[in-house]
Scaffold this motif. Structure first.
Motif, PDB file in Angstrom:
ATOM      1  N   ARG A  68      26.486  82.529 101.313  1.00  0.00           N
ATOM      2  CA  ARG A  68      27.072  81.340 101.920  1.00  0.00           C
ATOM      3  C   ARG A  68      26.146  80.670 102.918  1.00  0.00           C
ATOM      4  O   ARG A  68      26.475  79.647 103.488  1.00  0.00           O
ATOM      5  CB  ARG A  68      28.367  81.706 102.641  1.00  0.00           C
ATOM      6  N   ARG A  69      24.984  81.290 103.146  1.00  0.00           N
ATOM      7  CA  ARG A  69      23.999  80.694 104.049  1.00  0.00           C
ATOM      8  C   ARG A  69      22.632  81.285 103.752  1.00  0.00           C
ATOM      9  O   ARG A  69      22.517  82.377 103.214  1.00  0.00           O
ATOM     10  CB  ARG A  69      24.376  80.910 105.503  1.00  0.00           C
ATOM     11  N   TRP A  92      23.359  71.784 101.577  1.00  0.00           N
ATOM     12  CA  TRP A  92      23.840  72.873 100.717  1.00  0.00           C
ATOM     13  C   TRP A  92      24.622  72.294  99.537  1.00  0.00           C
ATOM     14  O   TRP A  92      24.380  72.635  98.381  1.00  0.00           O
ATOM     15  CB  TRP A  92      24.720  73.816 101.536  1.00  0.00           C
ATOM     16  N   LYS A  93      25.559  71.419  99.845  1.00  0.00           N
ATOM     17  CA  LYS A  93      26.412  70.835  98.799  1.00  0.00           C
ATOM     18  C   LYS A  93      25.589  70.024  97.806  1.00  0.00           C
ATOM     19  O   LYS A  93      25.780  70.132  96.593  1.00  0.00           O
ATOM     20  CB  LYS A  93      27.495  69.976  99.435  1.00  0.00           C
ATOM     21  N   THR A 111      23.926  76.360 105.856  1.00  0.00           N
ATOM     22  CA  THR A 111      25.176  77.015 105.480  1.00  0.00           C
ATOM     23  C   THR A 111      25.907  76.192 104.431  1.00  0.00           C
ATOM     24  O   THR A 111      25.593  75.024 104.217  1.00  0.00           O
ATOM     25  CB  THR A 111      26.100  77.205 106.703  1.00  0.00           C
ATOM     26  N   GLU A 112      26.912  76.812 103.835  1.00  0.00           N
ATOM     27  CA  GLU A 112      27.652  76.139 102.770  1.00  0.00           C
ATOM     28  C   GLU A 112      28.438  74.925 103.259  1.00  0.00           C
ATOM     29  O   GLU A 112      28.844  74.095 102.456  1.00  0.00           O
ATOM     30  CB  GLU A 112      28.591  77.126 102.080  1.00  0.00           C
ATOM     31  N   LYS A 149      23.371  72.328  95.560  1.00  0.00           N
ATOM     32  CA  LYS A 149      24.154  73.073  94.570  1.00  0.00           C
ATOM     33  C   LYS A 149      24.634  72.159  93.445  1.00  0.00           C
ATOM     34  O   LYS A 149      24.618  72.541  92.283  1.00  0.00           O
ATOM     35  CB  LYS A 149      25.362  73.750  95.236  1.00  0.00           C
TER      36      LYS A 149
END
Length: 113
Positions: free
Chosen positions: A22-23, A86-87, A80-81, A90
């Motif tokens: 998650r990170r 991050w978003k 981090t997520e 992904k």
């Protein structure tokens, strides 16, 4: 924008894209190695400068209470997520790379004025 900066950005997005947790926590030297760039001191400083700009812009976070312009030799950067980078990394890594490169270009142009 230099070729090494583009490789650093691509490596950062690739690292986030392939992460399973998650990170991620990364240092400039580690990112440099992941990008496949020579570990000369000047390259480490260049990588830290890129990460510092991204930290000032909110795409990455500096671990702890240290300021981004710290005299400390080693800073750890966290993604981090819950963060935008991050978003993006992904969902669509190419868009994330283009966004970060255009953002760094704008920051460089602004600083040159």
């Amino acid at each position: 924008m230099e070729d090494s900066e583009v490789r650093i950005i691509k490596a950062l997005v690739d690292l986030v894209n392939k992460s399973r947790g998650r990170r991620i926590t990364i240092k400039a030297r580690s990112l440099l190695k992941f990008a496949g760039i020579d570990g000369k001191h000047s390259n480490i400083l260049k990588t830290a400068k890129v990460l510092g700009k991204l930290a000032n812009d909110g795409y990455v976070r500096v671990e702890g209470n240290r300021p981004v312009k710290s005299r400390s030799r080693i800073l750890r950067y966290i993604i981090t997520e819950s963060m935008e980078l991050w978003k993006l990394a992904k969902e669509n890594p190419d868009v994330a790379v283009n966004l970060l490169m255009s953002r760094l270009r704008r920051l460089s142009e602004y600083q040159e004025r």
